[in-house]
Design a protein around this motif. Structure first.
Motif, PDB file in Angstrom:
ATOM      1  N   ALA A 182      49.952  55.727  37.656  1.00  0.00           N
ATOM      2  CA  ALA A 182      49.103  55.553  38.831  1.00  0.00           C
ATOM      3  C   ALA A 182      48.052  54.472  38.629  1.00  0.00           C
ATOM      4  CB  ALA A 182      48.426  56.880  39.181  1.00  0.00           C
ATOM      5  N   GLY A 183      47.706  54.211  37.366  1.00  0.00           N
ATOM      6  CA  GLY A 183      46.736  53.170  37.072  1.00  0.00           C
ATOM      7  C   GLY A 183      45.309  53.590  37.362  1.00  0.00           C
ATOM      8  N   ALA A 184      44.365  52.704  36.996  1.00  0.00           N
ATOM      9  CA  ALA A 184      42.947  52.969  37.214  1.00  0.00           C
ATOM     10  C   ALA A 184      42.240  51.630  37.424  1.00  0.00           C
ATOM     11  CB  ALA A 184      42.360  53.714  36.024  1.00  0.00           C
ATOM     12  N   PRO A 185      42.516  50.948  38.533  1.00  0.00           N
ATOM     13  CA  PRO A 185      42.035  49.576  38.715  1.00  0.00           C
ATOM     14  C   PRO A 185      40.523  49.427  38.775  1.00  0.00           C
ATOM     15  CG  PRO A 185      43.005  50.429  40.747  1.00  0.00           C
ATOM     16  CD  PRO A 185      43.348  51.398  39.671  1.00  0.00           C
ATOM     17  N   ALA A 238      39.836  39.503  38.985  1.00  0.00           N
ATOM     18  CA  ALA A 238      39.635  40.916  39.310  1.00  0.00           C
ATOM     19  C   ALA A 238      40.915  41.693  39.040  1.00  0.00           C
ATOM     20  CB  ALA A 238      39.235  41.057  40.776  1.00  0.00           C
ATOM     21  N   PRO A 239      40.819  42.945  38.643  1.00  0.00           N
ATOM     22  CA  PRO A 239      42.027  43.754  38.433  1.00  0.00           C
ATOM     23  C   PRO A 239      42.792  43.910  39.741  1.00  0.00           C
ATOM     24  CG  PRO A 239      40.079  44.817  37.496  1.00  0.00           C
ATOM     25  CD  PRO A 239      39.588  43.696  38.347  1.00  0.00           C
ATOM     26  N   PRO A 240      44.108  43.764  39.710  1.00  0.00           N
ATOM     27  CA  PRO A 240      44.889  43.987  40.923  1.00  0.00           C
ATOM     28  C   PRO A 240      44.622  45.374  41.507  1.00  0.00           C
ATOM     29  CG  PRO A 240      46.241  42.982  39.227  1.00  0.00           C
ATOM     30  CD  PRO A 240      44.939  43.347  38.568  1.00  0.00           C
ATOM     31  N   LYS A 241      44.497  45.433  42.809  1.00  0.00           N
ATOM     32  CA  LYS A 241      44.272  46.666  43.566  1.00  0.00           C
ATOM     33  C   LYS A 241      42.868  47.233  43.393  1.00  0.00           C
ATOM     34  CE  LYS A 241      49.158  47.997  43.380  1.00  0.00           C
ATOM     35  NZ  LYS A 241      50.140  49.078  43.033  1.00  0.00           N
ATOM     36  N   SER A 242      41.987  46.481  42.716  1.00  0.00           N
ATOM     37  CA  SER A 242      40.604  46.959  42.587  1.00  0.00           C
ATOM     38  C   SER A 242      39.813  46.609  43.835  1.00  0.00           C
ATOM     39  CB  SER A 242      39.936  46.336  41.366  1.00  0.00           C
ATOM     40  OG  SER A 242      39.608  44.976  41.604  1.00  0.00           O
ATOM     41  N   THR A 243      38.604  47.131  43.915  1.00  0.00           N
ATOM     42  CA  THR A 243      37.744  46.853  45.059  1.00  0.00           C
ATOM     43  C   THR A 243      36.765  45.712  44.782  1.00  0.00           C
ATOM     44  OG1 THR A 243      36.153  48.523  44.302  1.00  0.00           O
ATOM     45  CG2 THR A 243      37.857  49.234  45.855  1.00  0.00           C
ATOM     46  N   GLU A 249      30.125  41.502  42.496  1.00  0.00           N
ATOM     47  CA  GLU A 249      30.837  42.709  42.075  1.00  0.00           C
ATOM     48  C   GLU A 249      31.553  42.495  40.746  1.00  0.00           C
ATOM     49  OE1 GLU A 249      31.842  44.717  46.432  1.00  0.00           O
ATOM     50  OE2 GLU A 249      33.260  43.316  45.508  1.00  0.00           O
ATOM     51  N   ILE A 250      32.124  41.319  40.563  1.00  0.00           N
ATOM     52  CA  ILE A 250      32.820  41.040  39.305  1.00  0.00           C
ATOM     53  C   ILE A 250      31.832  40.968  38.153  1.00  0.00           C
ATOM     54  CG2 ILE A 250      34.131  39.287  38.052  1.00  0.00           C
ATOM     55  CD1 ILE A 250      35.633  38.712  40.640  1.00  0.00           C
ATOM     56  N   ILE A 251      30.699  40.327  38.348  1.00  0.00           N
ATOM     57  CA  ILE A 251      29.694  40.261  37.288  1.00  0.00           C
ATOM     58  C   ILE A 251      29.187  41.658  36.948  1.00  0.00           C
ATOM     59  CG2 ILE A 251      27.335  39.504  36.780  1.00  0.00           C
ATOM     60  CD1 ILE A 251      28.002  36.886  38.204  1.00  0.00           C
ATOM     61  N   ASP A 252      28.972  42.460  37.947  1.00  0.00           N
ATOM     62  CA  ASP A 252      28.541  43.837  37.697  1.00  0.00           C
ATOM     63  C   ASP A 252      29.614  44.612  36.939  1.00  0.00           C
ATOM     64  OD1 ASP A 252      26.631  46.116  38.241  1.00  0.00           O
ATOM     65  OD2 ASP A 252      28.404  46.890  39.268  1.00  0.00           O
ATOM     66  N   TYR A 253      30.881  44.384  37.319  1.00  0.00           N
ATOM     67  CA  TYR A 253      31.995  45.050  36.632  1.00  0.00           C
ATOM     68  C   TYR A 253      32.073  44.620  35.170  1.00  0.00           C
ATOM     69  CZ  TYR A 253      36.837  46.604  35.820  1.00  0.00           C
ATOM     70  OH  TYR A 253      37.966  47.205  35.331  1.00  0.00           O
ATOM     71  N   TRP A 254      31.685  43.385  34.900  1.00  0.00           N
ATOM     72  CA  TRP A 254      31.652  42.870  33.522  1.00  0.00           C
ATOM     73  C   TRP A 254      30.298  43.156  32.871  1.00  0.00           C
ATOM     74  CZ3 TRP A 254      35.285  39.401  30.839  1.00  0.00           C
ATOM     75  CH2 TRP A 254      36.559  39.431  31.421  1.00  0.00           C
ATOM     76  N   HIS A 255      29.647  44.198  33.345  1.00  0.00           N
ATOM     77  CA  HIS A 255      28.425  44.735  32.755  1.00  0.00           C
ATOM     78  C   HIS A 255      27.311  43.696  32.690  1.00  0.00           C
ATOM     79  CE1 HIS A 255      30.445  48.524  31.707  1.00  0.00           C
ATOM     80  NE2 HIS A 255      31.490  47.753  31.453  1.00  0.00           N
TER      81      HIS A 255
END
Length: 640
Positions: A182-185, A238-243, A249-255
């Protein structure tokens, strides 16, 4: 004589390394989840030598290695954040690692008591397990599923007498596989990578082609979204199927990291421990895929080795640069590199990762934790390839081993590769009279080798879709206007790194080098001019000669007999030409790359000596170097 016409005199038509690797294999090879029989046979022969001796001793002293070990199964494993609450989470992880530990002991000692103990553990779980619950359930399923699939694979295919093997396989299919597929994008990347590690292992054990393909596709999508390269652009993917679809958002995702360098990962500024997990899982998936003839290391190796060396360097220095994580990072890198390091350094020959080397040697022998177990024992300095790297060559019968082909007589003839520079008897496929020398690659992106050729009389480009089993579909006509490129057409590998095979050719009249980006479904983008001045060069060839995972070009300058290499830099760029050496004149027109014929993970060369008619193969040594020529056969004519 025009360069294109000289090139047409070549007899051997061989496709190149760097053909995008399909998520396919003709038949699953067992045992083939993380470890192969060949790898373990190598370990058995070296248990008295270091570093395997110390690693073996460490395994035998562990609690999970004891024949008195008792499993603690339960029907529902409930795991909250960081396994709190821990309702069966640690028990399942420990039991799965114990099952794998006993499976290894069985194979390495042939003491059947260890096979029986591994079976007892797996049978205990298959009798009751029904589901995983809690917020950590997907990751928990990945941890346990990865170890259980390795244990089950090794026992099932090397030991007779497991009566409940089908029941255990059934639980892998119904309880574990759906969760990890199922993944975890939107989660931190180590989650989805570890889940994919479990998914590909379970898929191989179940002989499940669709799940195997899905796991590989997930891995391909997550890899560039986890490890950054400057060729990705100013921001990580960005990861496929991620929000995550905005810069913020990408910078935040990369902490919060805003400076991106080669080898940085999505979790670097979270902590180095989870980063190590992500890198280990990347290597695990590539290792298992490699045992099935699917070369993922050619895709991962540039990212993986940059990331390994970067984090090992910062970890060992104890100093975090100001540009990294605001000058503060959690330096808790674990013993996570062994599998990837062996593939990159030992098998593929990379020596440009000194900090990773120091870290690996410092952390040996590797113990076990969560989804990692005894990897110094199984993978340290292990040269066994188990089919890895071969399937990037033309593979008409889809058996995972590169083939050779020729159209010298007007009939397409294929010699099936058998590994170790050996080839089976010739098979005639069909008439090709009137066509120039074809090139091969997966232009359709369906995982099977295709062919492309230009009809000389009409200048029209044709594509034949490979169907596997040495069969080709009906020709598809793509269009006219290719006549000047008829005899200089080559497959340049994946120059722009989009996962599809590209084409390259030299215009014999203008001397300009062009490439066409493969667009899938046998379509190609418009031709792009790379540069001029190629008029004096013979037909170019392509391959990953420097071992960086990006397609390169090679050609011989006929007036000086000097061999040149242009290293691909990704995004359709090439570095300045590197002069390799002179004395290549007799082979100028027939020089080709058969890919990795001897299975050492590096591109090789093949050529026909125009004076003696002898076919030669030169084994690539990495770094644009080649070994001495091996005479394969004689009697090859040098013109049609």
């Amino acid at each position: 004589m025009r360069p294109a016409r000289i090139a047409a005199a070549a007899v051997l038509a061989v496709a190149v390394l760097c053909v995008p690797q399909p998520a396919q294999a003709a038949v699953f090879k067992h045992p083939g989840v993380l470890v192969s029989r060949a790898q373990l046979d190598f370990v058995r022969a070296n248990l008295g030598n270091e570093p395997w001796k110390s690693a073996w001793s460490s395994l035998q002293k562990s609690a999970q290695a004891s024949l008195s070990y008792t499993a603690e199964p339960r029907a529902v494993v409930d795991c909250g954040p960081s396994s709190t609450p821990d309702n069966g989470c640690s028990d399942e992880r420990n039991d799965s690692m114990a099952a794998y530990t006993h499976a290894l002991q069985w194979y390495l000692t042939k003491d059947s008591r260890h096979a029986v103990k591994a079976i007892q553990i797996m049978d205990a779980w298959s009798a009751v397990i029904s589901k995983h619950t809690g917020s950590n359930a997907p990751l928990q399923t990945g941890w346990a599923g990865a170890n259980f699939s390795r244990a089950a694979e090794l026992v099932k295919h090397t030991y007779t007498g497991w009566t409940q093997a089908a029941r255990f396989a059934g639980k892998l299919r119904t309880v574990y596989l759906p969760a990890v597929l199922a993944g975890a994008p939107n989660k931190n990347g180590n989650w989805e990578l570890i889940m994919t590690d479990a998914a590909i292992g379970i898929a191989v054990h179940l002989d499940d082609r669709a799940s195997f393909d899905k796991a590989v596709a997930t891995w391909r999508g997550r890899l560039p979204a986890y490890v950054y390269l400057t060729t990705d652009g100013s921001l990580p993917k960005a990861p496929p199927k991620s929000t995550y679809d905005t810069k913020a958002e990408i910078i935040d995702y990369w902490h919060g990291q805003t400076t991106f360098v080669d080898g940085l990962t999505q979790e670097t500024c979270r902590d180095f421990w989870h980063t190590g997990w992500g890198l280990a899982a990347i290597a695990h998936v590539a290792e298992t895929a490699g045992h099935q003839g699917v070369d993922l290391y050619s895709t991962a190796k540039h990212r993986l080795r940059r990331a390994m060396d970067l984090h090992a360097r910062v970890q060992q220095s104890g100093t975090v640069p100001s540009w990294l994580c605001g000058g503060k990072a959690t330096l808790d890198l674990g013993a996570h590199y062994e599998v990837g390091y062996n593939a990159l350094h030992e098998r593929l020959g990379y020596d440009d990762m000194p900090d990773a080397t120091q870290w690996v040697e410092r952390k040996r022998p590797v113990g076990m934790s969560h989804f990692l177990a005894w990897e110094t024992l199984t993978h340290a300095r292990n040269p066994q390839y188990a089919g890895m790297g071969l399937s990037a060559t033309p593979d008409f019968d889809a058996d995972g081993v590169g083939d050779l082909f020729s159209t010298a007589t007007g009939t397409l003839t294929v010699w099936n590769g058998e590994g170790g520079n050996k080839f089976g008897p010739a098979t005639a496929i069909g008439s090709w009279s009137g066509f120039s020398r074809p090139v091969a690659g997966d232009f359709s992106g369906d995982g099977l080798t295709d062919l492309v050729a230009v009809q000389k009389e009409t200048g029209r480009l044709h594509v034949w879709n490979g169907k596997g089993g040495n069969e080709l579909g009906a020709a598809v006509e793509l269009g006219p206007g290719w006549e000047p490129y008829a005899d200089s057409l080559v497959s340049a590998g994946d120059i722009n790194q989009d996962g599809r095979t590209d084409l390259a050719a030299v215009n014999a009249e203008t001397g300009a080098l062009f490439y066409w980006n493969g667009e899938g479904a046998n379509g190609f983008g418009p031709g792009t001019k790379i540069g001029g001045g190629w008029l004096l060069f013979s037909r170019p060839i392509a391959g990953d000669f420097n071992g960086d995972g990006i397609g390169d070009l090679m050609a011989v300058k006929k007036d000086t007999n000097v061999l040149y290499v242009w290293n691909g830099r990704g995004a359709n760029n090439f570095a300045a030409a590197v002069e390799v050496g002179g004395g290549w004149e007799p082979y100028a027109a027939s020089l080709t790359s058969p890919g990795d014929v001897n299975g050492d993970g590096r591109a090789d060369l093949a050529a026909v000596n125009g004076e003696t008619g002898t076919l030669y193969v030169w084994n690539g040594k990495g770094g644009n170097k080649f070994g001495s020529g091996l005479a394969v056969s004689t009697g090859w004519k040098t013109s049609f």
